[in-house]
Enzyme design. Structure first.
Site, PDB file in Angstrom:
ATOM      1  N   HIS A 360       0.793  -1.227   0.000  1.00 28.01           N
ATOM      2  CA  HIS A 360       0.000   0.000   0.000  1.00 28.01           C
ATOM      3  C   HIS A 360       0.822   1.272   0.000  1.00 28.01           C
ATOM      4  CE1 HIS A 360      -4.189  -1.430   0.585  1.00 28.01           C
ATOM      5  NE2 HIS A 360      -3.605  -2.482   1.127  1.00 28.01           N
ATOM      6  N   LYS A 551      -9.446  13.773   3.716  1.00 28.23           N
ATOM      7  CA  LYS A 551      -8.524  12.643   3.801  1.00 28.23           C
ATOM      8  C   LYS A 551      -7.617  12.891   5.000  1.00 28.23           C
ATOM      9  CE  LYS A 551      -7.202  13.723  -0.425  1.00 28.23           C
ATOM     10  NZ  LYS A 551      -7.168  12.466  -1.140  1.00 28.23           N
ATOM     11  N   ARG A 552      -6.883  11.876   5.439  1.00 33.08           N
ATOM     12  CA  ARG A 552      -5.962  12.068   6.553  1.00 33.08           C
ATOM     13  C   ARG A 552      -5.063  13.285   6.281  1.00 33.08           C
ATOM     14  NH1 ARG A 552      -2.193   8.225   6.716  1.00 33.08           N
ATOM     15  NH2 ARG A 552      -2.808   7.569   4.634  1.00 33.08           N
ATOM     16  N   LYS A 557       0.038  14.452   1.144  1.00 33.87           N
ATOM     17  CA  LYS A 557      -1.247  14.742   0.512  1.00 33.87           C
ATOM     18  C   LYS A 557      -1.388  16.237   0.192  1.00 33.87           C
ATOM     19  CE  LYS A 557      -3.642  10.762   2.644  1.00 33.87           C
ATOM     20  NZ  LYS A 557      -4.351  10.058   1.550  1.00 33.87           N
ATOM     21  N   THR A 659      -8.659   6.357  -2.799  1.00 36.26           N
ATOM     22  CA  THR A 659     -10.009   5.869  -3.081  1.00 36.26           C
ATOM     23  C   THR A 659     -11.008   6.990  -2.847  1.00 36.26           C
ATOM     24  OG1 THR A 659     -10.058   4.970  -0.839  1.00 36.26           O
ATOM     25  CG2 THR A 659      -9.630   3.420  -2.650  1.00 36.26           C
ATOM     26  N   LYS A 663     -14.697   8.081  -4.848  1.00 38.77           N
ATOM     27  CA  LYS A 663     -15.996   8.380  -4.221  1.00 38.77           C
ATOM     28  C   LYS A 663     -16.508   9.736  -4.691  1.00 38.77           C
ATOM     29  CE  LYS A 663     -14.160   6.163  -0.147  1.00 38.77           C
ATOM     30  NZ  LYS A 663     -13.480   6.476   1.137  1.00 38.77           N
TER      31      LYS A 663
HETATM   32  C1  PLP Z   1     -12.218   6.688   1.418  1.00 37.10           C
HETATM   33  C2  PLP Z   1     -11.809   7.105   2.754  1.00 37.10           C
HETATM   34  C3  PLP Z   1     -10.475   7.411   3.009  1.00 37.10           C
HETATM   35  C4  PLP Z   1      -9.405   7.400   1.934  1.00 37.10           C
HETATM   36  O1  PLP Z   1      -9.337   8.660   1.337  1.00 37.10           O
HETATM   37  P1  PLP Z   1      -8.084   9.079   0.398  1.00 37.10           P
HETATM   38  O2  PLP Z   1      -8.525  10.362  -0.187  1.00 37.10           O
HETATM   39  O3  PLP Z   1      -7.955   8.000  -0.628  1.00 37.10           O
HETATM   40  O4  PLP Z   1      -6.915   9.191   1.283  1.00 37.10           O
HETATM   41  C5  PLP Z   1     -10.118   7.812   4.280  1.00 37.10           C
HETATM   42  N1  PLP Z   1     -11.038   7.877   5.268  1.00 37.10           N
HETATM   43  C6  PLP Z   1     -12.328   7.602   5.052  1.00 37.10           C
HETATM   44  C7  PLP Z   1     -13.297   7.716   6.175  1.00 37.10           C
HETATM   45  C8  PLP Z   1     -12.762   7.196   3.798  1.00 37.10           C
HETATM   46  O5  PLP Z   1     -14.060   6.900   3.604  1.00 37.10           O
END
Ligand code: PLP
Length: 817
Positions: A360, A551-552, A557, A659, A663
């Site tokens: 990952h 995101k985190r 990022k 991911t 979404k």
């Molecule tokens: C999808 C998701 C992530 C991943 O987000 P990235 O933008 O790919 O880092 C992190 N936290 C939650 C709660 C998510 O649903």
């Protein structure tokens, strides 16, 4: 034991039947009547009524799995970021509206109930959410699969923002009980730690250990619109002796309880802070704890229907979600060789056919290694097994490579530089039948860079499986307005076959559809604005461009890149308030790891910039900056459908897949992003003209670094950027503490700007200007948004799981007749 068949009620799901079930569950399950019931009691009773309807499918699936003697997949993950279950289960069963009406007839508002269900936040971010999406897809496709992990009592911390700073609060998600799980106290395995090994004849024994029991908690994972269901089995630690009776009898009550508490700590919380030695040791114990119980459980299940290990690897596939569960490899070797008396060679042959591993991350500092000394103390037998695997592996390589000593040092399972450490990724690769990355770019870079030696040795072992997300949760559940609009035009089958969204392309120029699409998006924006009203007390203009980076919080990022652009825009608005600015609401959400200082400072800076911008009368609703607290699955379900613009701006070469990007695009947001991770594939799928791509590519990043990147020069040459950075440095946003953000300034300007924020700034600002121009043309914008939704078919986790099943696990779907 009895063989008498149970007689039980077949449950149908009319409104009346559901109402009766809820009433029965309230009376006999919860033990209350309507007068004394609290909202949580209603949620519990309703959840039990739903769960009852899943159980018959669950029994059927399990029975058929045994009858067909199927191959099973064991998906091992330290994290499962499930979120809420209630609505998901209702949609899977197709009884959402019936339940809403049944509850309404009892005087209960279903929305109010769903809002109080706690998230199962047994994960940190993308990796944990991926595991949850995979469970959903495995069940939906009828793949006989189990999720295995840890039942943390405290999930991911709850993030509170106090004075703009992240404050971590414990997330005791089980407080009100968990109606979805079945405790299985009879399913328990002893897990050992410490002690030493002795040779007895041919056999090795591991003795003088301490131990803890792992007991199982099962959660039903319903497939969508199918009878197939799967199981998520989470392990909880129980002291092998409830109390130390010796200490208890001596009157030493404190110590009697302490021993129990110590051993049960192993399933207490997600991610103990690994900045301390004690934290790291607990983490290692957690990893071993859950894989040991899982390997014992898998052997027991196999042995129920097989008398020898002859067909073991035909019936079992074990998948390692990153390296956290890699100790499953030496543990399975130990069980087969030491306990079940297989020869080393037979056991190794099975192991190398059974395991597969997903990488990952490419960032070297994120690749897991364990101190040899700690392993020797905690898991002495496993260390011996790892050394033996390594010896045989290096012997083989040495013969093949003509004794290339430097190469052997690089690929050894043991890092011999300085303090000796076991490289968990290397162990995973050596033992696995297949190793995959999570996007095309990531898989390429993986075999080119970090695992290049292995890719030379085992070219057929490496493959790519691009990540995906479940459309059930991320569109059907998260966005009722958009999914019902889509249903009206192309029917509802896209939930099971996401490629059906391609039909939306034909509607791209249909004015009626365009208006309805915009209205559906607006509904989600209003829903978010309404929810945020409590938190921010700011009025948001729902017709502004909603720009989201959720995101985190992590330097790679590049939330800072986004924020620098916000500051530049703010300065521009102040300099030229009469200009026709496109109103924007810039939203951030995400947690910072508790020991990650810089990430926490970034949160504080977002807060301080927001304070300044949001209260500046010159700015008005041209620009707002919001940090939404406690990002998690439920917050994501609320925010993502409301986004117009999705910020996917990692430095190229650092985001393995992403991911969140999928979404957001699935919900009709346009992406502004770098050519990184799955963004590249998203760009191909939606068309270059429907996405805003900017910045250095992964190769250009390498070239720039090689040729000597000088961020200070960028700072000096770009006046707008320089002004923003100087404002950060001199306390323009933090007059109460002018030096608060000086480290951010120096990190970017003087200390190398490791993630090349400044190098990409100008291109980012230019792309943002294109965003504004497109947004003004509402029709063009909406057409692009429709193209984004229409192109998302391949990013369903059903496609992903189909590839794993075919190419990696070699399993087929259950035959449900
Ligand atoms: C999808 C998701 C992530 C991943 O987000 P990235 O933008 O790919 O880092 C992190 N936290 C939650 C709660 C998510 O649903």
């Amino acid at each position: 034991m009895t063989t008498v068949d149970l007689e039980f009620d077949q449950l149908n799901s009319t409104v009346d039947a559901l109402r009766r079930s809820i009433s029965n569950r309230m009376m006999y399950g919860v033990g209350k009547d309507a007068v004394t019931a609290h909202p949580h009691d209603w949620l519990h009773a309703a959840a039990l009524a739903v769960r009852d309807r899943l159980v018959a499918r669950w029994m059927k699936t399990t029975r058929l799995q045994y009858e067909q003697d199927v191959k099973r997949v064991y998906y091992l993950s330290m994290e499962f970021l499930i979120g809420r279950t209630f609505t998901n289960a209702l949609l899977a069963l197709g009884i959402h509206d019936q339940m809403r009406d049944a509850l309404a007839s009892l005087g209960v508002d279903m929305q109010a109930l769903t809002d109080i269900e706690p998230d199962a936040a047994l994960g940190n971010g993308g990796l944990g959410r991926l595991a949850a999406c995979f469970l959903d897809s495995m069940a939906t496709l009828g793949i006989p699969g189990f999720g295995y992990g840890i039942r943390y009592e405290y999930g991911m911390f709850r993030q509170e923002i106090i004075n703009g700073e992240q404050v971590e609060a414990p997330d005791y998600w089980l407080r009100a009980g968990n109606p979805w799980e079945f405790p299985r106290p009879e399913i328990k395995y002893m897990v050992h730690f410490g002690g030493r090994t002795v040779q007895r004849g041919e056999q090795v024994e591991w003795i003088d250990t301490e131990h803890v029991n792992a007991t199982a908690y099962d959660t039903v994972i319903p497939g969508y619109a199918t009878d197939a269901t799967n199981t998520l089995r989470l392990w909880s630690a129980r002291a092998t002796d409830e109390l130390d009776l010796g200490a208890f009898n001596r009157g030493d009550y404190r110590n009697a309880v302490d021993t129990k508490n110590m051993s049960e700590n192993v399933s207490r919380l997600l991610y103990p802070d690994d900045s301390t030695q004690a934290g790291r040791e607990l983490r290692l114990r957690q990893e071993y704890f859950f894989v040991s119980a899982t390997m014992q459980d898998l052997i027991r299940r196999y042995q129920r229907t097989h008398s020898t290990f002859g067909r073991f690897s035909e019936k079992v596939a074990v998948h390692l979600n990153d390296t956290h569960p890699v100790l499953a490899i030496p543990e399975l070797m130990r069980l087969l060789v030491d306990i079940h008396n297989l020869s080393w060679d037979k056991a190794w042959k099975h192991v190398t056919q059974i395991f597969s591993y997903t990488n990952h991350t490419l960032m070297p500092e994120a690749l897991e290694t364990w101190d040899v000394e700690m392993l020797a103390r905690l898991l002495p037998r496993h260390l011996e097994i790892i050394f033996e695997i390594n010896a045989q592996f290096l012997k083989h390589v040495s013969e093949q490579s003509g004794h290339d000593a430097e190469m052997i040092r690089r690929i050894s399972l043991v890092d011999e530089y300085g303090q000796r450490r076991v490289r968990m990724a290397h162990l995973a690769i050596v033992a696995s039948d297949k190793v995959n990355g999570v996007s095309k770019l990531h898989s390429q870079l993986m075999t080119r860079d970090i695992f290049a030696d292995f890719a030379q040795l085992y070219p057929d072992r490496f493959t790519n499986v691009t990540n995906g997300i479940t459309p059930r949760r991320w569109l059907a559940q998260a966005s009722p307005s958009m999914s019902s609009l889509i249903d009206q035009h192309i029917g509802s089958h896209w939930r099971s076959n996401l490629f059906e969204l391609e039909q939306l392309r034909n509607l791209r120029t249909d004015s009626g559809f365009i208006d309805a699409f915009r209205e559906a998006k607006r509904q989600s924006k209003l829903r978010l604005v309404h929810r945020l009203a409590h938190h921010t007390k700011l009025p948001f203009n729902p017709d502004a461009l909603f720009d989201m980076q959720v995101k985190r919080i992590h330097e790679y990022k590049r939330q800072l890149l986004n924020l620098l652009h916000v500051i530049v825009r703010y300065n521009q608005i102040r300099a030229n308030p009469e200009h026709d600015w496109v109103p924007r609401v810039v939203m951030f959400a995400g947690k910072a790891a508790s020991a990650y200082r810089m990430a926490k400072t970034i949160i504080k800076l977002i807060g301080d910039v927001g304070q300044k911008v949001n209260h500046d009368p010159l700015v008005g609703d041209r620009l707002k900056v919001v940090f939404v607290p406690n990002y998690g699955v439920s917050v994501a379900e609320l925010m993502i459908p409301a986004a117009d613009l999705s910020e996917q701006i990692s430095m190229a070469g650092t985001e393995a897949s992403g991911t969140g990007n999928m979404k957001l695009a699935l919900n009709g947001a346009l992406t502004i992003g770098t050519m990184d991770g799955a963004n590249i594939e998203i760009c191909d799928a939606v068309g270059r003209e429907n996405i805003f791509i900017f910045g250095h590519s992964a190769d250009e990043v390498d070239d720039l670094r090689a040729s000597g990147y000088r961020p200070r020069q960028v700072y000096e040459e770009n006046a707008e950027l320089r002004m923003a950075l100087d404002q950060i440095r001199t306390g323009f946003f933090s007059p109460d503490d002018p030096l608060r953000f000086s480290d951010i300034f120096h990190t970017l300007v003087d200390w190398g700007d490791h993630y090349m924020v400044l190098a990409d700034f100008a291109a980012f600002a230019k792309a943002q200007a294109e965003v504004d121009a497109r947004f003004v043309d509402k029709r063009a914008w909406t057409e692009s948004a429709i193209e984004n939704v229409a192109g998302m078919g391949q990013f369903s986790s059903d496609r992903t799981i189909g590839e794993y099943a075919r190419n990696i696990w070699h399993v087929s779907s259950l035959n449900l007749e």
